[in-house]
Design a protein around this motif. Sequence first.
Motif, PDB file in Angstrom:
ATOM      1  N   VAL A 237       0.836  -1.205   0.000  1.00  0.00           N
ATOM      2  CA  VAL A 237       0.000   0.000   0.000  1.00  0.00           C
ATOM      3  C   VAL A 237       0.869   1.253   0.000  1.00  0.00           C
ATOM      4  N   SER A 238       1.938   1.254   0.795  1.00  0.00           N
ATOM      5  CA  SER A 238       2.817   2.426   0.834  1.00  0.00           C
ATOM      6  C   SER A 238       3.472   2.669  -0.521  1.00  0.00           C
ATOM      7  N   TYR A 239       3.805   1.605  -1.223  1.00  0.00           N
ATOM      8  CA  TYR A 239       4.362   1.741  -2.576  1.00  0.00           C
ATOM      9  C   TYR A 239       3.319   2.346  -3.510  1.00  0.00           C
ATOM     10  N   MET A 240       2.090   1.919  -3.401  1.00  0.00           N
ATOM     11  CA  MET A 240       1.016   2.372  -4.283  1.00  0.00           C
ATOM     12  C   MET A 240       0.657   3.833  -4.044  1.00  0.00           C
ATOM     13  N   ILE A 241       0.847   4.341  -2.831  1.00  0.00           N
ATOM     14  CA  ILE A 241       0.440   5.723  -2.536  1.00  0.00           C
ATOM     15  C   ILE A 241       1.584   6.718  -2.707  1.00  0.00           C
ATOM     16  N   GLY A 242       2.745   6.257  -3.190  1.00  0.00           N
ATOM     17  CA  GLY A 242       3.757   7.223  -3.578  1.00  0.00           C
ATOM     18  C   GLY A 242       5.087   7.198  -2.870  1.00  0.00           C
ATOM     19  N   TYR A 243       5.367   6.167  -2.058  1.00  0.00           N
ATOM     20  CA  TYR A 243       6.656   6.120  -1.377  1.00  0.00           C
ATOM     21  C   TYR A 243       7.774   5.632  -2.285  1.00  0.00           C
ATOM     22  N   GLY A 244       7.433   5.050  -3.395  1.00  0.00           N
ATOM     23  CA  GLY A 244       8.431   4.698  -4.391  1.00  0.00           C
ATOM     24  C   GLY A 244       9.163   3.395  -4.139  1.00  0.00           C
ATOM     25  N   HIS A 245      10.156   3.149  -4.988  1.00  0.00           N
ATOM     26  CA  HIS A 245      10.896   1.885  -4.980  1.00  0.00           C
ATOM     27  C   HIS A 245      11.682   1.671  -3.699  1.00  0.00           C
ATOM     28  N   GLU A 246      11.936   2.737  -2.950  1.00  0.00           N
ATOM     29  CA  GLU A 246      12.755   2.610  -1.747  1.00  0.00           C
ATOM     30  C   GLU A 246      12.089   1.743  -0.679  1.00  0.00           C
ATOM     31  N   VAL A 247      10.789   1.565  -0.750  1.00  0.00           N
ATOM     32  CA  VAL A 247      10.142   0.687   0.229  1.00  0.00           C
ATOM     33  C   VAL A 247      10.635  -0.748   0.075  1.00  0.00           C
ATOM     34  N   TRP A 248      11.150  -1.080  -1.114  1.00  0.00           N
ATOM     35  CA  TRP A 248      11.709  -2.414  -1.351  1.00  0.00           C
ATOM     36  C   TRP A 248      13.215  -2.444  -1.139  1.00  0.00           C
ATOM     37  N   SER A 249      13.902  -1.378  -1.502  1.00  0.00           N
ATOM     38  CA  SER A 249      15.368  -1.383  -1.456  1.00  0.00           C
ATOM     39  C   SER A 249      15.948  -0.980  -0.106  1.00  0.00           C
ATOM     40  N   ALA A 250      15.166  -0.339   0.742  1.00  0.00           N
ATOM     41  CA  ALA A 250      15.680   0.133   2.039  1.00  0.00           C
ATOM     42  C   ALA A 250      16.177  -1.031   2.884  1.00  0.00           C
ATOM     43  N   GLY A 251      17.242  -0.768   3.640  1.00  0.00           N
ATOM     44  CA  GLY A 251      17.808  -1.797   4.501  1.00  0.00           C
ATOM     45  C   GLY A 251      18.450  -2.932   3.743  1.00  0.00           C
ATOM     46  N   GLY A 252      18.959  -2.625   2.542  1.00  0.00           N
ATOM     47  CA  GLY A 252      19.579  -3.680   1.737  1.00  0.00           C
ATOM     48  C   GLY A 252      18.544  -4.699   1.257  1.00  0.00           C
ATOM     49  N   TYR A 253      17.410  -4.178   0.773  1.00  0.00           N
ATOM     50  CA  TYR A 253      16.291  -5.021   0.325  1.00  0.00           C
ATOM     51  C   TYR A 253      15.811  -5.931   1.463  1.00  0.00           C
ATOM     52  N   TYR A 254      15.612  -5.288   2.590  1.00  0.00           N
ATOM     53  CA  TYR A 254      15.167  -6.003   3.781  1.00  0.00           C
ATOM     54  C   TYR A 254      13.776  -6.628   3.610  1.00  0.00           C
ATOM     55  N   PHE A 255      12.973  -6.106   2.703  1.00  0.00           N
ATOM     56  CA  PHE A 255      11.550  -6.452   2.636  1.00  0.00           C
ATOM     57  C   PHE A 255      11.269  -7.945   2.586  1.00  0.00           C
ATOM     58  N   TRP A 256      12.211  -8.727   2.020  1.00  0.00           N
ATOM     59  CA  TRP A 256      11.941 -10.158   1.863  1.00  0.00           C
ATOM     60  C   TRP A 256      12.090 -10.923   3.192  1.00  0.00           C
ATOM     61  N   ILE A 257      12.814 -10.365   4.134  1.00  0.00           N
ATOM     62  CA  ILE A 257      13.051 -11.080   5.401  1.00  0.00           C
ATOM     63  C   ILE A 257      11.755 -11.270   6.196  1.00  0.00           C
ATOM     64  N   PRO A 258      10.897 -10.241   6.352  1.00  0.00           N
ATOM     65  CA  PRO A 258       9.625 -10.494   7.049  1.00  0.00           C
ATOM     66  C   PRO A 258       8.668 -11.388   6.262  1.00  0.00           C
ATOM     67  N   MET A 259       9.017 -11.682   5.012  1.00  0.00           N
ATOM     68  CA  MET A 259       8.187 -12.575   4.215  1.00  0.00           C
ATOM     69  C   MET A 259       8.602 -14.032   4.377  1.00  0.00           C
ATOM     70  N   VAL A 260       9.852 -14.256   4.783  1.00  0.00           N
ATOM     71  CA  VAL A 260      10.390 -15.621   4.857  1.00  0.00           C
ATOM     72  C   VAL A 260      10.617 -16.071   6.299  1.00  0.00           C
ATOM     73  N   ALA A 261      11.294 -15.239   7.081  1.00  0.00           N
ATOM     74  CA  ALA A 261      11.674 -15.622   8.445  1.00  0.00           C
ATOM     75  C   ALA A 261      10.491 -16.029   9.327  1.00  0.00           C
ATOM     76  N   PRO A 262       9.324 -15.347   9.250  1.00  0.00           N
ATOM     77  CA  PRO A 262       8.213 -15.776  10.106  1.00  0.00           C
ATOM     78  C   PRO A 262       7.751 -17.208   9.838  1.00  0.00           C
ATOM     79  N   PHE A 263       7.776 -17.647   8.595  1.00  0.00           N
ATOM     80  CA  PHE A 263       7.363 -19.019   8.292  1.00  0.00           C
ATOM     81  C   PHE A 263       8.324 -20.019   8.923  1.00  0.00           C
ATOM     82  N   LEU A 264       9.615 -19.761   8.770  1.00  0.00           N
ATOM     83  CA  LEU A 264      10.605 -20.667   9.349  1.00  0.00           C
ATOM     84  C   LEU A 264      10.580 -20.597  10.872  1.00  0.00           C
ATOM     85  N   GLY A 265      10.433 -19.390  11.415  1.00  0.00           N
ATOM     86  CA  GLY A 265      10.407 -19.232  12.861  1.00  0.00           C
ATOM     87  C   GLY A 265       9.188 -19.886  13.500  1.00  0.00           C
TER      88      GLY A 265
END
Length: 314
Positions: A237-265
């Motif tokens: 939603v934040s990407y759609m309302i204008g925050y841009g590509h940085e929502v994915w690239s911030a923190g060294g492309y951190y975005f994928w970690i909350p998508m994977v780690a919770p399943f394994l944890g």
Amino acid sequence: MGNPNIHDAERAIFLTPSLEEEELLAWSKIRNYCQDFFSEFLGTMTLILFGDGVVAQVVLSGGTKGDYQSISWGWGIAVMLGVYVGGKSGGHLNPAVTLANCLYRGHPWRKLPVYALAQLLGAMAGAAIVYGNYKSAFDAFEGGAGIRTVTGPTATAGVFCTYPAPFMTRTGMFFSEFVASSILMFCIFALADPNNIGAGNLMPLCLFFLIFGIGACFGWETGYAINLARDFGPRLVSYMIGYGHEVWSAGGYYFWIPMVAPFLGCAFGGFLYDVFIFTGPSPINTPMLGLQRLMRPRRSVWSNTHQSTIETKV
């Protein structure tokens, strides 16, 4: 006594549904059929309304209307109320929790994609509502309409989803989310275990303290997303309302970690509880800790509803 035929006629009129009642009955059928979806959608939406809402109030007020402790309280309340709203479906509100229940508690595998989709869409709806409610505050805090930043002194992207602390390494980010998710699932199984003390009807209240504790003790480094839907939905939603590509690239492309780690944890946390404490029905309480299932990929082995379906037909 009167004419019994008249009473029969009146009774027939009373029992015959009107057009509006027929439409209501039709909707009731739809509601019953989609009960799990609606329950998880609205429960997760409630979670995000209160969770992102408290972050918005703290951030957009410059810390004058709350602090990190307020956020921990707010997220605890968010989970408690979300579970109350979504209780008919079990109040998972988290695809990783649903997965753990499929793995260890016989939750139907066919419901996993339904729950996950409902949770994701519910999180998106909640984030959109929070943004609509606080839009003027976003404009004032960022310095103008349409200005939306992910980093910097007036950044507001963290209202919607989690971002790691600047000092965190990639390994540290993953480990933090993994540990928090493991604690989450381990404690949920403990609270739900009827052979343990058991939370019973106090489960939502206990989850309030659980999430508050995780936030207060393990939340600083990554923001304790511990939930793909809670993080990815609002991030989208934040990407759609204008925050841009940085929502994915911030923190060294951190975005994928909350998508994977919770399943394994969550899978690991559930595994630990069943290995050391749980004595009820679980794949862990079978020969070879259930690992023999990996060698038998048949429906009769993996499906959590196959046997009950056969019994129903018989």
